[in-house]
Write a protein that holds these residues in place. Structure first.
Motif, PDB file in Angstrom:
ATOM      1  N   CYS A 257      53.181  37.153  24.697  1.00 57.31           N
ATOM      2  CA  CYS A 257      53.906  36.222  23.853  1.00 57.31           C
ATOM      3  C   CYS A 257      52.881  35.635  22.885  1.00 57.31           C
ATOM      4  N   VAL A 258      53.047  35.904  21.605  1.00 53.38           N
ATOM      5  CA  VAL A 258      52.075  35.419  20.612  1.00 53.38           C
ATOM      6  C   VAL A 258      52.788  34.777  19.426  1.00 53.38           C
ATOM      7  N   THR A 259      52.033  33.956  18.721  1.00 54.49           N
ATOM      8  CA  THR A 259      52.536  33.342  17.495  1.00 54.49           C
ATOM      9  C   THR A 259      51.369  33.135  16.542  1.00 54.49           C
ATOM     10  N   HIS A 260      51.706  32.872  15.280  1.00 53.79           N
ATOM     11  CA  HIS A 260      50.688  32.386  14.342  1.00 53.79           C
ATOM     12  C   HIS A 260      50.750  30.862  14.423  1.00 53.79           C
TER      13      HIS A 260
ATOM     14  N   VAL B  97      50.425  20.643  18.880  1.00 53.61           N
ATOM     15  CA  VAL B  97      51.694  21.279  19.221  1.00 53.61           C
ATOM     16  C   VAL B  97      52.426  21.701  17.952  1.00 53.61           C
ATOM     17  N   ALA B  98      53.306  22.684  18.121  1.00 55.91           N
ATOM     18  CA  ALA B  98      54.180  23.110  17.035  1.00 55.91           C
ATOM     19  C   ALA B  98      55.475  23.621  17.626  1.00 55.91           C
ATOM     20  N   ARG B  99      56.565  23.359  16.942  1.00 52.18           N
ATOM     21  CA  ARG B  99      57.843  23.932  17.348  1.00 52.18           C
ATOM     22  C   ARG B  99      57.985  25.316  16.737  1.00 52.18           C
ATOM     23  N   ILE B 100      58.679  26.183  17.477  1.00 48.17           N
ATOM     24  CA  ILE B 100      58.893  27.546  16.992  1.00 48.17           C
ATOM     25  C   ILE B 100      60.385  27.829  17.012  1.00 48.17           C
ATOM     26  N   SER B 101      60.914  28.287  15.881  1.00 45.65           N
ATOM     27  CA  SER B 101      62.357  28.552  15.809  1.00 45.65           C
ATOM     28  C   SER B 101      62.676  29.999  15.448  1.00 45.65           C
ATOM     29  N   ASP B 102      61.665  30.800  15.191  1.00 47.62           N
ATOM     30  CA  ASP B 102      61.892  32.225  14.923  1.00 47.62           C
ATOM     31  C   ASP B 102      61.376  33.041  16.101  1.00 47.62           C
ATOM     32  N   LEU B 103      62.158  34.016  16.507  1.00 45.45           N
ATOM     33  CA  LEU B 103      61.796  34.811  17.672  1.00 45.45           C
ATOM     34  C   LEU B 103      62.010  36.284  17.389  1.00 45.45           C
TER      35      LEU B 103
ATOM     36  N   HIS C  65      51.397  40.373  15.278  1.00 42.73           N
ATOM     37  CA  HIS C  65      52.481  39.394  15.426  1.00 42.73           C
ATOM     38  C   HIS C  65      51.985  37.989  15.716  1.00 42.73           C
ATOM     39  N   GLY C  66      50.692  37.833  15.913  1.00 44.69           N
ATOM     40  CA  GLY C  66      50.190  36.498  16.174  1.00 44.69           C
ATOM     41  C   GLY C  66      48.741  36.522  16.612  1.00 44.69           C
ATOM     42  N   ASP C  67      48.116  35.357  16.519  1.00 51.06           N
ATOM     43  CA  ASP C  67      46.696  35.246  16.865  1.00 51.06           C
ATOM     44  C   ASP C  67      46.489  34.173  17.933  1.00 51.06           C
ATOM     45  N   PHE C  68      47.556  33.871  18.649  1.00 50.24           N
ATOM     46  CA  PHE C  68      47.544  32.774  19.618  1.00 50.24           C
ATOM     47  C   PHE C  68      48.570  33.122  20.676  1.00 50.24           C
ATOM     48  N   GLY C  69      48.150  33.171  21.938  1.00 52.87           N
ATOM     49  CA  GLY C  69      49.148  33.431  22.952  1.00 52.87           C
ATOM     50  C   GLY C  69      48.586  33.913  24.268  1.00 52.87           C
ATOM     51  N   LEU C  70      49.468  34.532  25.049  1.00 55.08           N
ATOM     52  CA  LEU C  70      49.116  34.914  26.416  1.00 55.08           C
ATOM     53  C   LEU C  70      49.956  36.088  26.878  1.00 55.08           C
ATOM     54  N   GLY C  71      49.585  36.623  28.020  1.00 53.30           N
ATOM     55  CA  GLY C  71      50.343  37.731  28.581  1.00 53.30           C
ATOM     56  C   GLY C  71      49.579  38.391  29.705  1.00 53.30           C
ATOM     57  N   THR C  72      49.950  39.649  29.938  1.00 57.73           N
ATOM     58  CA  THR C  72      49.231  40.436  30.927  1.00 57.73           C
ATOM     59  C   THR C  72      49.050  41.855  30.366  1.00 57.73           C
ATOM     60  N   PHE C  73      48.413  42.723  31.141  1.00 59.92           N
ATOM     61  CA  PHE C  73      48.089  44.070  30.672  1.00 59.92           C
ATOM     62  C   PHE C  73      48.794  45.118  31.532  1.00 59.92           C
ATOM     63  N   ASN C  74      48.859  46.341  30.998  1.00 59.24           N
ATOM     64  CA  ASN C  74      49.490  47.421  31.761  1.00 59.24           C
ATOM     65  C   ASN C  74      48.872  47.534  33.154  1.00 59.24           C
TER      66      ASN C  74
END
Ligand SMILES: [Zn+2]
Length: 226
Positions: free
Chosen positions: A65-68, A190-196, A21-30
């Motif tokens: 949370c990831v995006t291309h 920066v980039a705007r994102i409009s699809d979720l 779903h993406g190659d750029f982002g952040l989060g946490t693990f189980n």
């Protein structure tokens, strides 16, 4: 995000699935086992010492949370900017406050304050209890990459409203969840994102979680804010 606040620390999505779903982002693990940063095909995990390690592809996440990332605007920063000035600049570039924004700064920092959550054991304590004990670090005069998202206010609870940034040092060894910083010089994209697209867990814990408690916004701010 609201589920994390209610101590739902185990998700169902693997790193392999996430990277589709993406190659750029952040989060946490189980089990809340550290902070995640995704850049390119590389996923790094910062555990409690703020030291990065490689991540097995079958590790799962309760929140990511990831995006291309395809930068729409790129500028050079050549003067020191604190967090508030940096965010104001990105807001101006993104323009539309009701869209998501993806942000990447690559360059030099005067300082970055980070924290990392650490692996929890069942029965899981609440997130506010966890963050009260979280290790924090200050890195001075480092080069690296800070990336993440600006989430519009109406998305609070699904995500973290406002800015959520993670940092990775150039040597790929240090980083975490950013709480404060001052950049010196570098490249801002920066980039705007409009699809979720949202993938929710189907397990019992999520089914039983209270995802709209009183004071949710304040709790998220305490848990994730700078
Ligand atoms: Zn974070």
């Amino acid at each position: 995000m609201a589920a994390l606040l209610d101590a739902v620390y185990d998700g169902e999505m693997t790193m392999d699935e996430l990277l589709e779903h993406g190659d750029f982002g952040l989060g946490t693990f189980n089990a809340l086992d550290g902070e995640m940063i995704v850049t390119g095909r590389e996923v790094r995990q910062f555990r409690s010492e703020g030291i990065a390690s490689d991540v097995p592809s079958d590790l799962k996440t309760p929140f990511a949370c990831v995006t291309h990332f395809e930068p729409e605007q790129t500028i050079t920063i050549d003067q020191p900017l604190g967090k508030a000035e940096f965010e104001a600049l990105v807001n101006k570039m993104l323009d539309n406050p009701n869209l998501f924004g993806a942000v990447r700064f690559t360059g030099e920092f005067e300082k970055v304050d980070t924290r990392t959550v650490f692996c929890q054991c069942r029965p899981y304590p609440g997130m506010l209890e966890v963050v009260a004990k979280q290790p924090t670090f200050t890195m001075n005069n480092i080069s690296g990459m800070m990336l993440g998202f600006r989430t519009p206010p109406y998305m609070q609870g699904i995500n973290v409203a406002g800015y959520h940034l993670h940092v990775l040092s150039d040597d790929r060894k240090h980083g975490g969840h950013v709480t404060d910083y001052r950049v010196l010089r570098g490249k801002l994209e920066v980039a705007r994102i409009s699809d979720l697209e949202i993938a929710l867990p189907r397990h019992k814990e999520f089914a039983e979680a209270d995802l709209l408690p009183a004071g949710l916004s304040e709790a998220i701010h305490t848990a994730e804010g700078g």
